[in-house]
Design an enzyme around this catalytic site. Sequence first.
Site, PDB file in Angstrom:
ATOM      1  N   GLY A   1       6.630  70.450  21.172  1.00  0.00           N
ATOM      2  CA  GLY A   1       7.558  69.392  21.558  1.00  0.00           C
ATOM      3  C   GLY A   1       8.254  68.728  20.382  1.00  0.00           C
TER       4      GLY A   1
ATOM      5  N   GLU B   1       5.838  60.303  19.157  1.00  0.00           N
ATOM      6  CA  GLU B   1       5.993  60.609  17.722  1.00  0.00           C
ATOM      7  C   GLU B   1       6.136  59.321  16.922  1.00  0.00           C
ATOM      8  OE1 GLU B   1       5.184  63.527  17.196  1.00  0.00           O
ATOM      9  OE2 GLU B   1       5.544  64.299  19.202  1.00  0.00           O
TER      10      GLU B   1
ATOM     11  N   HIS C   1       2.790  57.696  16.323  1.00  0.00           N
ATOM     12  CA  HIS C   1       1.983  58.382  15.312  1.00  0.00           C
ATOM     13  C   HIS C   1       2.110  57.717  13.940  1.00  0.00           C
ATOM     14  CE1 HIS C   1      -0.108  61.792  16.933  1.00  0.00           C
ATOM     15  NE2 HIS C   1       0.960  62.443  17.346  1.00  0.00           N
TER      16      HIS C   1
ATOM     17  N   GLU D   1       2.497  70.918  10.313  1.00  0.00           N
ATOM     18  CA  GLU D   1       1.211  70.741  10.977  1.00  0.00           C
ATOM     19  C   GLU D   1       0.886  72.006  11.772  1.00  0.00           C
ATOM     20  OE1 GLU D   1       0.838  67.511  13.797  1.00  0.00           O
ATOM     21  OE2 GLU D   1      -1.288  67.886  14.041  1.00  0.00           O
TER      22      GLU D   1
END
Length: 871
Positions: free
Chosen positions: A261, A298, A301, A121
Amino acid sequence: QTIYLKDYAPTPYRIVSVDLDFRILEEATRVRAQLTIEPRDDTAPGTPLVLNGDGLKLETIAIDGLPLVLSAYAADADSLTVVEPPNRRFVLDTEVMLQPEANTKLMGLYRSSGTWCTQCEPEGFRRITYYLDRPDVLAPFKVRITAPLAVAPVLLSNGNLIDKGDAGDGLHFALWEDPFPKPAYLFALVAGDLGSITDSFTTQSGRKVDLAIYCTHGKENECHYAMDSLKRSMAWDERRFGREYDLDVFNIVAVSDFNFGAMENKGLNIFNDKLVFAEPNTVTDANYHSIERVIAHEYFHNWTGNRITCRDWFQLCLKEGLTVYRDQEFTSDERSRPVQRIHDVQNLRSSQFPEDGGPLAHPPRPDSFREINNFYTTTVYEKGAEIVRMLATLLGEAGFRKGMDLYFERHDGEATTIEAFLKVFEDATGTDLRQFGIWYLQAGTPQITVSDSYDAASQTYSLTLTQKVEPTPGQPDKQPLLIPVRFGLVGPNGSEMSWSGVSGGTVKDDLILLDQPSVTLRFTGIANKPIPSLFRGFSAPVKVSSSLSQSDLLFLAGHDSDPFNRWDALQTVLTNLIAGAAQGRPRADSDLDGLRQAIVDTLENPELDEAFKANVIAIPGESSIGRHIGKDVDPDAVAKARHDLLVALVKPIEARLEAMYRSLETSAAYSPDAKQAGERSLRTGLLNLLVAGAGRSDLAEAQYNAATNMTDRYAAMALAARHWTGNAQALLGDFRTRFAGDPLVFDKWLTASAQASDDGVIERMRATLAAPDFPKTNPNRLRSLLGSFVMTNPSQFARADGAGFRFITEAVAEIDKVNPQVASRVLTGFRVLPTLEAGRRESGKAALEALKSQHQLSRNVGEILDRILGA
Ligand code: ARG
Ligand code: ZN
């Protein structure tokens, strides 16, 4: 070159499925991609197929098994064009060679401490193979990895493992299949010699999911807190949003070199190791808190980002703002809601507000960019989360949940937009959100002005709220927003007042809908003049200039039923006093007496928890005061005013503060839970007052030496370093040798060193950076030193002689050659320039202009530089 949202168009070709074959060897990695592709129904026959690349070198190319002749395609490092693809489904077969070892940008496939890993990403996949590298191209992936067994016994990719075995010549292979169609940015691969811990989670429908966290050998025992956070996140998403995990495995890998992160790759999250490893002697309570938050972020997500992704990168806020909102809610439920709210708002005010009020301001959904990596900002993330929070406030808990349910139902499996997100809430609740939607499109922090009056004869209280947004780059004219104002009227005895009627605007229970440039509300049946408590819980991301006197604010600090506003009222008093003094407005001793009393009352109130008290005594920092002043800031004057206030405030109560400080000493075994962490943060807060206001560096030294955990030890050292007390150098020296060899603890040393307030700081930092063993390719090391300096040491960064500015631009020029993302992030610190007094402003500009004229800069740095210079 600039990319515009208005130019969005779907690709003429779809990718039906992806087969990747990685052959990883020490010298190089070969990637073969077999992409099953078909034209869309409306694609004209003969339309060229253009795939993205970035630094690639094509080795072979075939369609349906037949090699292409030279005239049938064009390949360079940045793209591959098939001139006239078949007008039907076909398989494009390409092969490229990569050098992960030489990849210092840490995008695509690279090597971190021997481990091969990926970051895709937003546009890293094109550094791995030629592809339609954009989030609206979704396909199922099958990934075969072959690598030497001795160096890479662990081979991971997305989804489920479907085969593995020997591949001869000391090689072995693994075959992974991800059944969920996904955009390329969610692809991940890891190959290395790693240790792991394993666990499992049974979903609410009874499916067992195997969980694992992989890390460097020897670090396994430091992964348990992350694992625990993961399981709590999985359970919370089921409880709160009805969202279950969907694959049979969930893997997390910790790596040492990572640009930010962590990353939510489907079924294979990759983490910066500083957000995984936890152990009381080497990490702080704050680190535990961030690990819990980011693990949750995360994981969340998987539904908000992966199952439902973004149509294009302009929609980044669709997944990030929403997922930050979700992780904030998780932490609030797991810990203390008011304390978490204060924490999130402090963060918003200290990083997002300056972005939104300066040359880098942009809407949460931007409409153009040069480099998308520059838009992973606090505006997209944190302001994005505030917008979702306002939506929840406006619709109420049930309405918000109905909308979210519809979002998951309607858009599962899609790449979608902000408009579609707003539409589900309109459809689920019948609310018109057109005006609300402007929050996504308009940059800048609204400034709210408040005035009020009370008429005893008619028992009427009038409250006027006015909103205004200053122009931002590219947006000279602003529209009025729909702003939810949660409020209460506080009566003379501290209780909530009710009213018999209200006119002049929309008020629903405790919510005012401010939807005009200005609204005047008239409350009737009010027996005494109330004090308004506005924006309770920080119900909108705005700045408020209040008409309240210091004594009204202190009253709210002691009596408001809303804990956030109690905290905020005291912060406002402190900020006003320090900012006033920095601008030469004298303060009265009586001002200080009331403030001091309010602080003591809070500290002695048995009903408040320790973490809350710690926030109350956290005196606003120099940067925060500077921002409040807003322009022509002299950071030295701010530092002096802050110091003088602390001395005047603390001296008379030094003995009491010291007694409280000592009473918080404990011999209990360390636990990272919110209660113990709160006690430690209050103790640190008291130490801060004693060091800053009473010169008690002896207490810092004693705490440093007696510490039995990193939280206490680091806090003591950082305070000494910040104030550059007589013993600072000794403590820093001890810390460095005591933890020699632990890179993540070295980061703490770098951060503390970079925050020193003395004039020697820049020379020491130069020496640190120039040391032959300083790892200049590691983002954590660079950010700890340089990021901390630009963001949290305003008086040295913006030094009158320009030395701070030049130190940073020189470092940025050098880092840019290695890692443009880290370089451009450090450079954003210059956004503060317009707020500074003329001399500093000019010397900052000169440093930037020298950077621009003397170096060949990356697109990342070039864009930030031009935006700050206003070009
Ligand atoms: N999606 C990741 C997250 O929010 C972060 C990716 C950051 N990418 C970047 N280019 N800055 O968790
Ligand atoms: Zn995210």
